[in-house]
Design an enzyme around this catalytic site. Sequence first.
Site, mmCIF file in Angstrom:
data_model
loop_
_atom_site.group_PDB
_atom_site.id
_atom_site.type_symbol
_atom_site.label_atom_id
_atom_site.label_comp_id
_atom_site.label_asym_id
_atom_site.label_seq_id
_atom_site.Cartn_x
_atom_site.Cartn_y
_atom_site.Cartn_z
ATOM 1 N N LYS A 52 1.034 -1.270 -0.081
ATOM 2 C CA LYS A 52 0.005 0.009 0.060
ATOM 3 C C LYS A 52 0.862 1.165 -0.043
ATOM 4 C CE LYS A 52 -3.949 -2.202 2.159
ATOM 5 N NZ LYS A 52 -4.461 -2.624 3.635
ATOM 6 N N GLN A 96 -5.133 -0.901 9.677
ATOM 7 C CA GLN A 96 -5.008 -2.316 9.269
ATOM 8 C C GLN A 96 -5.583 -3.338 10.153
ATOM 9 O OE1 GLN A 96 -3.779 -3.212 6.065
ATOM 10 N NE2 GLN A 96 -4.585 -5.064 6.553
ATOM 11 N N ASP A 119 -11.198 3.230 4.300
ATOM 12 C CA ASP A 119 -11.781 1.734 4.219
ATOM 13 C C ASP A 119 -13.303 1.621 3.986
ATOM 14 O OD1 ASP A 119 -9.855 -0.184 4.014
ATOM 15 O OD2 ASP A 119 -9.454 -0.293 5.994
#
Length: 294
Positions: A52, A96, A119
């Site tokens: 990422k 995460q 997200d």
Amino acid sequence: MAIIIDGKGFAARVRAQVAEQVAALAGRGIVPGLAVVLVGEDPASQVYVRSKGKLTVEVGMRSFEHKLPADTAEAELLALVERLNADPAVNGILVQLPLPAHINADLVINAIDPAKDVDGFHISNVGLLGTGQKAMVPCTPLGCLMMLRDHLGSLSGLEAVVVGRSNIVGKPMAQLLLGDSCTVTVAHSRTRDLPAVCRRADILVAAVGRPEMVSGEWIKPGATVIDVGINRVERDGRSRLVGDVDFESAAKVAGAITPVPGGVGPMTIACLLANTLIATCRANGLAEPEGLTA
Ligand code: NDP
């Protein structure tokens, strides 16, 4: 033989589109920033965070990585999220998952500013998506939707079956397909006669986490199959990645199918960058680029 939907190539095109928009923003003195927070040393998460970060920089954005030890206190993580919420250089925040068991993941996700929640897991974004309003859309299902639209054009009226009902993939995928006027069935571990349910699908999305569970016999001839699963298995003494769909038998029946690897995975990261760009445009009151969100 099914058409192989090239998620890797599509993701590269999405990233190029994002990079072009980022370059245009630079002319206005705006550089999108994405902060990724990793708690602990989960090997798969470390790989994701690394790639990422690399791709964020490649499209011209700023990447901020915060790596915290596995025993980080929940309050400390919440304090970091607050700092990132307040930091004008940060347009997107991603914590995460999975988080260590002593941390309440819902509490942390819902502490993120919904406008920076790239997200799309914050309860406000879940609600906005569910009611058909402008939301930050979870990256994996967004990537699946983009591939489906690209391959099929209009999805209106098609029978869609989503196998899996997680908050990360299955549920938002079902919402997006409903938003595109599919007739949606969400199947899960308690579904009766899953093969028969799957055989109804013009669009079959497998997000289960069971290696090669969906066989060709479960697929309606000509259906479009999106395989979200990423499962590491040992084959012939070697470790390799397989999806939730048995690719070999499925590709003989389906009209089109995403491979693993090279399908949904690369699209997920491309959509994360697209979401960061969109969050930046919204934060600055600028028009959003077309084709990069639901
Ligand atoms: P979860 O474990 O959270 O959810 C799995 C879902 O599958 C659950 O709803 C579960 O049902 C259902 N399920 C499990 N076993 C069966 C079965 N035998 N029959 C029918 N349904 C079943 O997984 P995620 O949604 O997070 O992830 C799914 C897969 O997608 C994983 O392989 C994961 O690695 C992958 N993934 C890939 C991403 C990418 O970028 N390509 C991103 C995110 C995930 P129930 O609710 O009843 O338990």
